[in-house]
Design an enzyme around this catalytic site. Structure first.
Site, PDB file in Angstrom:
ATOM      1  N   ASP A  19       0.759  -1.193   0.045  1.00 31.53           N
ATOM      2  CA  ASP A  19      -0.234  -0.023   0.058  1.00 31.53           C
ATOM      3  C   ASP A  19       0.984   1.249   0.051  1.00 31.53           C
ATOM      4  O   ASP A  19       2.189   1.200   0.248  1.00 31.53           O
ATOM      5  CB  ASP A  19      -0.799  -0.115   1.289  1.00 31.53           C
ATOM      6  CG  ASP A  19      -1.614   1.126   1.494  1.00 31.53           C
ATOM      7  OD1 ASP A  19      -2.289   1.682   0.535  1.00 31.53           O
ATOM      8  OD2 ASP A  19      -1.418   1.887   2.657  1.00 31.53           O
ATOM      9  N   ASP A  21       0.039   5.218   0.828  1.00 31.20           N
ATOM     10  CA  ASP A  21      -0.228   6.074   1.981  1.00 31.20           C
ATOM     11  C   ASP A  21      -0.267   5.567   3.330  1.00 31.20           C
ATOM     12  O   ASP A  21      -0.872   4.483   3.839  1.00 31.20           O
ATOM     13  CB  ASP A  21      -1.693   6.874   1.787  1.00 31.20           C
ATOM     14  CG  ASP A  21      -1.333   7.681   0.438  1.00 31.20           C
ATOM     15  OD1 ASP A  21      -0.837   8.777   0.420  1.00 31.20           O
ATOM     16  OD2 ASP A  21      -2.187   7.261  -0.435  1.00 31.20           O
TER      17      ASP A  21
END
Length: 224
Positions: A19, A21
């Protein structure tokens, strides 16, 4: 990291799926500035709303609110433009740049709920080179916690999800990784409260390194 949750540290994987952020970059300040302004403009309780917007596509976050007269597609497009314009304070997590640079480029991917243009802006602001493989909001019909994104990320590496380790930071992404059938490692650098999880946890990448075996398989080792 507790001894009971260290399985991802002791195993080897063919691929890593990150992922973006909160997992390899910290964009919380920028995201919360933009989303806070939007929430206030809609009369929402900003303090209650903010925890709900992390880790999901903007269109999904807005759609789930069921606000009368609000078009989630149009609103999320406007928010994206505001987020692209505001990357102040977006930085790589400690150790993330070196950790990613040590990985074979064909063995890892970014799998983010951010739209492509926003992902490019934030990676540039954080000083992280764009990887060979990336899955963004536009690539899936249903966002996290649906597993579609991580299944696609593994496919782009030519792998099955069970051969991959997913790096995540929030529950929507953790659930997506679990549902995809991958092992999950939880990065806690941006957490303001302890996360309840049985998965391996790491604060950041400062005290670990990637080991790449002769066959290309990868593992995570603690630095001496």
């Amino acid at each position: 990291m507790s001894a009971a949750s260290s399985s991802a540290i002791t195993k080897t994987y063919s691929g890593f799926l990150f992922d973006m952020d909160g997992t390899i970059i910290n964009s919380i300040a920028a995201a919360e500035r933009v989303w806070g302004d939007w929430a206030r403009s809609k009369g929402l309780d900003v303090e209650k709303f903010m925890p709900t917007m992390h880790g999901k596509r903007g269109v999904d976050t807005i759609g789930q609110l069921n606000l009368p007269g609000v078009d989630p597609v149009a609103e999320s497009a406007g928010i994206m433009e505001a987020e692209i314009a505001d990357v102040e304070g977006v930085v790589a997590l400690p150790g993330a740049i070196d950790f990613l640079a040590s990985l074979p480029p064909e063995r890892w991917a970014i799998v983010t709920s951010s739209p492509y243009r926003l992902a490019m802006a934030r990676l540039a602001a954080a000083g992280i080179p764009v990887p060979r493989f990336i899955v963004t909001a536009e690539d899936v019909k249903v966002g996290k916690p649906d597993p579609q994104c991580y299944i696609l990320g593994a496919q782009r590496l030519g792998l099955g999800t069970s051969e991959c380790l997913v790096f995540e930071d929030v529950m929507a992404g953790i659930k997506a990784g679990e549902a995809a059938g991958a092992d999950v490692l939880v990065i806690t650098a941006t957490h303001s409260h302890p996360v309840e999880t049985n998965h391996t946890t790491l604060q950041n990448y400062e005290n670990v390194r990637a080991h790449v075996a002769g066959d290309g398989s990868m593992s995570i080792l603690r630095k001496d």
